[in-house]
Design a protein around this motif. Structure first.
Motif, short mmCIF file in Angstrom:
data_model
loop_
_atom_site.label_atom_id
_atom_site.label_comp_id
_atom_site.label_asym_id
_atom_site.label_seq_id
_atom_site.Cartn_x
_atom_site.Cartn_y
_atom_site.Cartn_z
N TYR A 23 0.80 -1.22 0.00
CA TYR A 23 0.00 0.00 0.00
C TYR A 23 0.84 1.28 0.00
O TYR A 23 0.30 2.37 0.16
CB TYR A 23 -0.95 0.01 1.20
N VAL A 36 -7.41 2.85 4.01
CA VAL A 36 -7.47 2.33 2.64
C VAL A 36 -8.92 2.12 2.25
O VAL A 36 -9.68 1.47 2.97
CB VAL A 36 -6.71 0.99 2.52
N LEU A 41 -5.14 0.51 -3.75
CA LEU A 41 -3.83 0.05 -3.31
C LEU A 41 -2.99 1.23 -2.80
O LEU A 41 -1.77 1.13 -2.69
CB LEU A 41 -3.10 -0.65 -4.47
N ALA A 43 -2.76 3.83 0.39
CA ALA A 43 -3.20 4.16 1.74
C ALA A 43 -2.96 5.64 2.02
O ALA A 43 -1.97 6.21 1.57
CB ALA A 43 -2.44 3.31 2.76
#
Length: 215
Positions: A23, A36, A41, A43
C-alpha cells in the motif's frame, strides 16, 4: 462499515513489511494510522487527533459512496434509464449529505442495486407534496425499492411478498427505532438479485410410486 486492524511491527515484522510495500506506506513512528478504501492500493495517512470523534469523522469521510444525490427534477430521467433490468432504490432523507450507513449499503449492493438519495427538509412543506403523494411518504428517513420490468418474470408468490401488488416497496422505521446496517441489508437482500430474462420454470410435483407411496 469501517474495519479496523492493527499490526505489531516488532512482533510481525514480515507482515508489516508486506503491507507497507503493498500500500505504499511509509512508517516514521508508531502508532501510525493509515486508511485504505475498498479496491484501492493507496493508503492515506491520518495525521489528525487521536480522539474517537475525530477518528470516526475521518473514517467516514474516506468511505466510498455509490449513491447519487438526486434533484427531484432529474428523478424521472434516472428512473427511466435501464428500467427494464435495473433495480433502483431511493432514500428520502432530511440530511443534505449521504449518511455513512447508506454509503456502506451502497457498497454492499454495488452492481445489484442503483441507489439515489433525495433530500427533503420538511415533509409538510408544499414543495415536498409531489414526492410525498407520489411515493406515499409519511416520515423521514424512508427507503423505497422500485419494481422493474424484469420482475414480471418472477413468480406470483415472490411478487406478492416483495411488492404486494404495488410498484414500490417501502422500508420505514419506528419512532424510536434507529436504522441499522443489518436491518437494511436484510430487507434489501430479497431485491438485490440479478434480473430474470424469462419466466421462472415451474416446479412440477413428483409422481407417486405405483404402490401409492411417495418419498
Amino acid at each position: 462499515m469501517v474495519h479496523f486492524g492493527s499490526i505489531d511491527i516488532e512482533r510481525h515484522a514480515q507482515l508489516s513489511q508486506a503491507v507497507t510495500k503493498k500500500y505504499g506506506i511509509n512508517i516514521n513512528g508508531v502508532p501510525s494510522l493509515h486508511m485504505v478504501s475498498p479496491g484501492s492500493l493507496v493508503a492515506r495517512e491520518y495525521n489528525g487527533e487521536r480522539k474517537a470523534k475525530a477518528l470516526k469523522s475521518a473514517a467516514f469521510s474516506y468511505m466510498p459512496s455509490y449513491v447519487q444525490q438526486m434533484a427531484e427534477a432529474k428523478l424521472d430521467t434516472w428512473l427511466e434509464k435501464d428500467r427494464a433490468t435495473s433495480r433502483k432504490a431511493i432514500l428520502f432523507s432530511s440530511k443534505s449529505s449521504v449518511p455513512p450507513l447508506f454509503k456502506a449499503i451502497s457498497s454492499q449492493y454495488r452492481g445489484l442495486i442503483e441507489f439515489a438519495q433525495i433530500t427533503i427538509a420538511d415533509l409538510a412543506a408544499s414543495k415536498a407534496k409531489p414526492l410525498v403523494d407520489r411515493f406515499s411518504l409519511a416520515q423521514l428517513p424512508t427507503l423505497i425499492v422500485l419494481k422493474r420490468d424484469a420482475d414480471d418474470f418472477e413468480d406470483a408468490k415472490w411478487l406478492e411478498s416483495k411488492f404486494g401488488g404495488k410498484q414500490i416497496a417501502t422500508l420505514t422505521f419506528g419512532k424510536h427505532e434507529k436504522p441499522s446496517f443489518r436491518n437494511i441489508e436484510g430487507w434489501l437482500m430479497g431485491y438485490g438479485r440479478l434480473p430474470r430474462s424469462s419466466p421462472k420454470a415451474a416446479t412440477g410435483k413428483r409422481k407417486p410410486k405405483k404402490d401409492g407411496g411417495e418419498l
